[in-house]
Design a protein around this motif. Structure first.
Motif, PDB file in Angstrom:
ATOM      1  N   HIS A 190     -58.778  58.916 -13.860  1.00  0.00           N
ATOM      2  CA  HIS A 190     -58.989  57.904 -12.812  1.00  0.00           C
ATOM      3  C   HIS A 190     -60.474  57.615 -12.677  1.00  0.00           C
ATOM      4  N   ALA A 193     -54.103  56.736 -14.658  1.00  0.00           N
ATOM      5  CA  ALA A 193     -52.963  56.715 -13.747  1.00  0.00           C
ATOM      6  C   ALA A 193     -53.000  57.930 -12.828  1.00  0.00           C
ATOM      7  N   PRO A 194     -52.306  57.856 -11.683  1.00  0.00           N
ATOM      8  CA  PRO A 194     -52.328  58.964 -10.718  1.00  0.00           C
ATOM      9  C   PRO A 194     -51.976  60.303 -11.359  1.00  0.00           C
ATOM     10  N   GLY A 195     -52.724  61.320 -10.973  1.00  0.00           N
ATOM     11  CA  GLY A 195     -52.482  62.659 -11.476  1.00  0.00           C
ATOM     12  C   GLY A 195     -53.191  62.952 -12.787  1.00  0.00           C
ATOM     13  N   GLY A 196     -53.987  62.013 -13.283  1.00  0.00           N
ATOM     14  CA  GLY A 196     -54.684  62.231 -14.553  1.00  0.00           C
ATOM     15  C   GLY A 196     -56.033  61.541 -14.530  1.00  0.00           C
ATOM     16  N   ALA A 210     -59.789  56.455  -5.384  1.00  0.00           N
ATOM     17  CA  ALA A 210     -59.478  56.509  -6.809  1.00  0.00           C
ATOM     18  C   ALA A 210     -58.979  55.148  -7.270  1.00  0.00           C
ATOM     19  N   ARG A 269     -56.290  52.973  -4.768  1.00  0.00           N
ATOM     20  CA  ARG A 269     -55.450  53.545  -3.721  1.00  0.00           C
ATOM     21  C   ARG A 269     -56.114  53.319  -2.358  1.00  0.00           C
ATOM     22  N   TYR A 289     -57.329  52.973 -10.671  1.00  0.00           N
ATOM     23  CA  TYR A 289     -56.550  53.165 -11.889  1.00  0.00           C
ATOM     24  C   TYR A 289     -56.470  51.847 -12.646  1.00  0.00           C
TER      25      TYR A 289
END
Lengths: 211, 151
Positions: free
Chosen positions: B103, B98-101, B42, B32, B44
């Motif tokens: 990383h 993945a985003p939100g988990g 972060a 990102r 991914y």
């Protein structure tokens, strides 16, 4: 148990009690609850009178939330994953609502729970990266704790801050304040901008109808 | 948001790049892009394991002092970001960061990571050894309404 831990536990207990009370009330209420991704408070809750600092290092009072709808997200700028994810969601939401309801007055705030690292200058460049109109707020730990309690937000900043790389834990809810500056609804993750826009439209319509 | 990010990743990768070490194949890697002044970032990626069980035990990159494996634990609504000592890669399974988990967290990033740049990341696996991958930096912000009309 430290004071900070106590605040966290107190906030958690309050949130739990309020949550259960809300659920019991809504379940028994003839007025159906609005179906949103989260919940609408049965009675909007006034914020405590606190003094925050905005992204221009100016004083920002609880009363400054009045006169417009406010979306609040509690996070911190060292957060590389969920905070950017949520701020991008809010930026998309902002564009959608601006197109659908150009007359609505809505502000978007990142409230940093990490004032030690998030100076106003740091907050300014961070929120502006996501949207030039986004605001950044922070305050003293006690101010943030009071605000967190009223908004059913949880956060935990480690006391052991010898390095600059400590991790902050925080709830990823999005808090909606109504134009009276009171806590009106809480949106729970995962957040979707289209769903947030639809939910906001429902909440705002009922608010307007009740006035 | 996931759709937007996937679309952006696809654009960034073009003809989807992948890298392999033994039975492991890494795809869909992206970092990102960071806001000005950011000290963390972060990354991914997706790791497919066609062979026996392995573990991601760490990694390095020249753009950050430290690279750690992180995940989020939801404790009664409190998102607690925690460091994992290692990440299990079960036999025959695919693990997605993945985003939100899950990383990869880059700490002490030396300079802002701008979209379009690419970062070399070395991934260390317990069995498969070290895999060096080129990871594109992707701007995952909402597209501007002036350039991307609303649908």
């Amino acid at each position: 148990m430290t004071a900070r831990r106590l605040v966290l536990v107190a906030a958690a207990l309050t949130a739990t009690v309020l949550g259960v009370a809300t659920w019991v009330y809504l379940d028994a209420s003839p007025n159906r609850a609005l179906d949103i991704d989260g919940y609408v408070l049965t009675q909007p809750r006034a914020l405590p009178a606190v003094e925050l600092v905005d992204e221009h290092a100016e004083r920002f009072l609880s009363a400054d939330f009045a006169g417009h709808w406010s979306f609040l997200y509690f996070g911190y700028t060292y957060c590389p994953d969920v905070c950017p994810l949520t701020l991008v969601t809010l930026a998309t939401l902002k564009e959608q609502l601006a197109a659908e309801q150009p007359a609505a007055r809505i502000e978007y705030y990142l409230v940093s729970v990490d004032p030690r690292r998030d100076t106003p200058e740091r907050l300014r460049e961070y929120v502006a990266y996501f949207d030039s109109t986004f605001r950044g707020l922070s305050g003293s730990p006690s101010t943030l704790a009071a605000l967190a309690q009223a908004t059913e937000t949880l956060f935990d900043v480690p006391e052991d801050q010898e390095a600059d790389n400590y991790l902050v834990s925080h709830s990823s809810n999005v808090v909606l304040l109504d134009p009276a500056g009171a806590v009106h609804a809480i949106f729970t993750p995962p957040h979707d901008p289209a769903r947030l826009a639809a939910d906001f439209t429902k909440v705002a319509a009922r608010y307007a109808a009740a006035r | 948001m996931a759709h937007l990010e996937r679309a952006l990743i696809f654009l960034a990768l073009g003809a989807a790049s992948s890298a392999a070490a033994g039975p492991l194949t890494v795809t869909d890697a992206w970092i990102r892009a960071t806001p000005p002044g950011a000290r963390t970032a972060a990354a991914y990626l997706t790791i497919a394991n066609a062979g026996a069980a392995d573990r991601l035990v760490g990694g390095t990159t020249s753009v950050a002092r430290t690279l750690e494996i992180h995940t989020h634990l939801d404790e009664r609504g409190l998102q607690r970001m925690v460091r994992l000592a290692e990440l299990s890669l079960p036999a025959g399974e695919t693990v997605r960061l993945a985003p939100g988990g899950l990383h990869l967290m880059l700490l002490d990033v030396s300079a802002p990571l701008a979209a379009g740049a690419s970062v070399t990341v070395s991934l260390h696996f317990a069995a498969a050894g070290t895999l060096e991958i080129e990871v594109p930096v992707v701007d995952a912000r909402a597209p501007s309404p002036t350039t991307h009309p609303a649908h």
